[in-house]
Design a protein around this motif. Structure first.
Motif, mmCIF file in Angstrom:
data_model
loop_
_atom_site.group_PDB
_atom_site.id
_atom_site.type_symbol
_atom_site.label_atom_id
_atom_site.label_comp_id
_atom_site.label_asym_id
_atom_site.label_seq_id
_atom_site.Cartn_x
_atom_site.Cartn_y
_atom_site.Cartn_z
ATOM 1 N N SER A 41 -5.455 1.991 -2.760
ATOM 2 C CA SER A 41 -4.680 1.199 -3.714
ATOM 3 C C SER A 41 -3.334 0.803 -3.117
ATOM 4 O O SER A 41 -2.888 -0.327 -3.258
ATOM 5 C CB SER A 41 -4.424 1.986 -4.993
ATOM 6 O OG SER A 41 -5.633 2.323 -5.599
ATOM 7 N N ASP A 171 -8.935 -3.792 -7.256
ATOM 8 C CA ASP A 171 -8.723 -2.352 -7.102
ATOM 9 C C ASP A 171 -9.658 -1.597 -8.039
ATOM 10 O O ASP A 171 -9.374 -1.447 -9.220
ATOM 11 C CB ASP A 171 -7.263 -1.990 -7.388
ATOM 12 C CG ASP A 171 -6.945 -0.560 -6.971
ATOM 13 O OD1 ASP A 171 -7.861 0.138 -6.500
ATOM 14 O OD2 ASP A 171 -5.783 -0.151 -7.114
ATOM 15 N N GLU A 172 -10.752 -1.113 -7.520
ATOM 16 C CA GLU A 172 -11.767 -0.395 -8.305
ATOM 17 C C GLU A 172 -12.025 -1.089 -9.642
ATOM 18 O O GLU A 172 -11.827 -0.488 -10.703
ATOM 19 C CB GLU A 172 -11.317 1.048 -8.538
ATOM 20 C CG GLU A 172 -11.062 1.776 -7.240
ATOM 21 C CD GLU A 172 -11.014 3.283 -7.428
ATOM 22 O OE1 GLU A 172 -11.724 3.788 -8.305
ATOM 23 O OE2 GLU A 172 -10.293 3.954 -6.670
HETATM 24 MG MG LIG Z 1 -6.611 3.745 -6.222
#
Ligand SMILES: [Mg+2]
Ligand SMILES: Nc1ncnc2c1ncn2[C@@H]1O[C@H](COP(=O)(O)OP(=O)(O)OP(=O)(O)O)[C@@H](O)[C@H]1O
Lengths: 250, 328
Positions: A41, A171-172
């Motif tokens: 991240s 991000d995910e």
């Molecule tokens: Mg992360």
């Protein structure tokens, strides 16, 4: 499109990124994988300057992130210039981060109207087209709280696309979703990749990475452990750490 | 709470069984205790009102004579604009101070903290008197460059700082200190991801604050700010010490002459009550406006309706304490 060389970042005394080297060509999809806390991240946030890098060099579309190059000097960008640069980079968050006080349509229209100065009518037409593209034309007037997680994430993708970015960061994007909703978001991303969007995706969806990514990058402890063709990295990893991680995820 | 959850689950399981088959008549619980308590309270209230109405010393004739007097209406007008203007100054300045307190500039942060420290830490009455008699401290107001002889503006303090202006300054600055705390708490209640999402779209910090953060903070800010407004309405009574001709000043002028202190204070109270009640309307409108996108508004039900019907449905909403009581 994205070019990183020895990117370093620390929070206080903790080194989170310790020299990341990475290149993503235009129109390619790069998937970042790695255990929790490995700095995925943080690296993604460095790309659109939500975090400042402490060392190394990072450039997007030839321009150094957060700096302007003149001769062989780098000048730090002003607030206005940073905001200008971010327009070209869309970002999709794990927890959607839709604006809860605006409808889906207003969420998508906000930046084009307030940042890019597009007329409301034009922005509206654009936004409706984007919502249609992510399969949510009939949910335009709903507030985020009235949408499912998968629908919210698709609105978030439409919102990021509304600024016509050259690069999309994820991000995910499916980690906060119920398993049966993951597919609808991945479908949208798959379609985006097929249309030639440059994408950097942090994900734990090995299947998606294998199918869509041009490069898979395995990170651990703030460094790139292994990178390359996803079939190679994910199917027949050369590094012990990658193998251990994959055996836990699969 | 923890003890209630399994009980609730059992209830739920039992409740489905009788409904599964044929339809039956549901007999709601009767709340005899509630009826008794309500009757007792009402009787006392009627008694109290009767005794007040019959009390000769309250001089209801004088109350009736003054309640619509011109003097009272003039005072009301002053009280109203003073409240509105002081709240506007307080809120505007309060947002500024709140943003300064959250800024990354240490000088601005310290200045803002000092402002709050002073204006929240000294009695409002002192601040009102200070502004009211500032003319004794500084005969002239000069605007120029400090430590030079260059001045752009030179005014007599007493012509500028009339009682009304002094009252506005005192109330507004004091309110700003309190409002800044409320606004700061509101801003901090908004998830940091919201600002990040806005930034990632290319929105600059000022635009992000205005379009994304503040509208969401409003939901948290409005209820305490409603309180502040009601407080402000009544605090304007304090400016009678510098004769700013608000409602309270005018009432005091009257009872200084006719010595009917209590009836005149009843007149004032009647009007303050009416104004405070009227203020509830814009507040509920604002709460609905900034509540957009959150859970749907609760259905409007009168207190009597709530007492008589729907009691069973409401147990869960009145909180765990109430439901434990009813279960014994
Ligand atoms: Mg992360
Ligand atoms: N703002 C911050 N301040 C201090 N430490 C931070 C901050 N942001 C991240 N970190 C730390 O940096 C490390 C890497 O965080 P990061 O979020 O980049 O990991 P990640 O690979 O995305 O993990 P996950 O899979 O859990 O999301 C973690 O140890 C985290 O605690």
């Amino acid at each position: 499109m994205v070019h990183a060389e020895g990117v370093r970042k620390h929070f206080g005394k903790v080194s989170v990124l310790r020299g990341i080297d990475l290149s993503v060509e235009r129109g390619r999809v790069c998937c970042l994988l790695g255990p929790s806390g490995s700095g995925k991240s943080t690296f993604l946030r460095c790309i659109n300057h939500l975090e400042k890098i402490d060392g190394g060099s990072l450039s997007v579309d030839g321009a150094p992130v957060g700096h302007r190059q003149q001769g062989n000097r780098l000048y730090e960008l002003k607030e206005r210039e940073i905001a200008r640069a971010r327009r070209d980079i869309g970002m999709v968050f794990q927890r959607f981060n839709l604006f809860p006080h605006m409808t889906a349509l207003e969420n998508v229209m906000e930046a084009p109207v307030k940042v890019a100065g597009v007329t409301r009518a034009e922005a509206r037409a654009d936004a409706l087209r984007l919502l249609d593209r992510v399969g949510l034309a009939d949910r335009a007037e709903r507030y985020p709280a009235q949408l499912s997680g998968g629908q919210q994430q698709r609105v978030a993708i439409a919102r990021a696309l509304a600024m016509k970015p050259k690069l999309m960061l994820f991000d995910e994007p499916t980690s906060a979703l119920d398993p049966e909703l993951v597919g609808e978001v991945l479908d949208v991303m798959r379609q985006l990749a097929a249309e030639g969007m440059t994408m950097v995706v942090v994900t734990h969806e090995i299947g998606f990475a294998r199918e869509v990514a041009d490069t898979a990058v395995f990170m651990d402890g703030g460094v790139v452990v292994e990178a390359g063709d996803p079939r190679q990295v994910l199917g027949d990893p050369q590094q012990e750490r990658t193998r251990t991680f994959l055996s836990k995820v699969l | 709470m923890a003890a209630l959850t399994p009980a609730g689950a059992v209830c739920g399981a039992r409740a489905t069984a009788p409904h599964a088959g044929e339809s039956r008549t549901v007999v709601p619980i009767r709340h005899w205790g509630r009826w008794l308590a309500a009757a007792a309270a009402l009787t006392s209230l009627v008694g109290l009102i009767g005794s007040l109405a019959g009390n000769k010393n309250l001089h209801w004739d004088i109350v009736g004579h003054y309640v619509f007097a011109d003097l009272v209406f003039n005072g009301l007008a002053t009280t109203l604009w003073l409240t509105a203007a002081a709240m506007a100054v307080g809120l505007g300045l309060g947002v500024l101070v709140a943003v300064m307190r959250l800024s990354s500039n240490p000088v601005l942060r310290t200045l803002a903290n000092a402002f709050v420290w002073i204006f929240r830490g000294t009695p409002l009455l002192v601040q009102i008197i200070f502004w009211g008699y500032a003319g004794a401290l500084y005969k002239h107001i000069l605007i120029g460059i400090p430590f030079t002889h260059i001045t752009f503006l030179d005014m007599d303090t007493n012509t500028v700082l009339t009682p009304a202006v002094a009252a506005l300054l005192a109330l507004g600055l004091n309110e700003a200190a309190y409002a800044s705390e409320i606004v700061r708490a509101g801003i901090q209640s908004v998830d940091a991801g919201q600002a990040e999402a806005a930034h990632s779209l290319g929105m600059r910090p000022a635009l992000t604050t205005r379009r994304i953060v503040l509208p969401q903070a409003m939901r948290v800010i409005i209820p305490p700010l409603g309180n502040e407004t009601i407080n402000m309405l009544k605090m304007t009574a304090l400016v009678s010490v510098i004769s700013a001709h608000d409602l309270m000043s005018n009432i005091q002028d009257v009872y200084a002459q006719n010595y009917q202190v209590i009836p005149m204070l009843v007149v004032a109270s009647i009007w303050y009550l009416i104004l405070v009640t009227a203020l509830g309307l814009p507040q509920s409108w604002l709460e609905r406006r900034y509540g957009r996108g959150t859970a749907p508004a609760t259905p409007a039900t009168g207190p009597l309706q709530r007492l008589v019907t729907g009691a069973a449905l409401r147990i869960s909403r009145t909180g765990p304490a109430a439901s434990t009581d009813s279960k014994g």
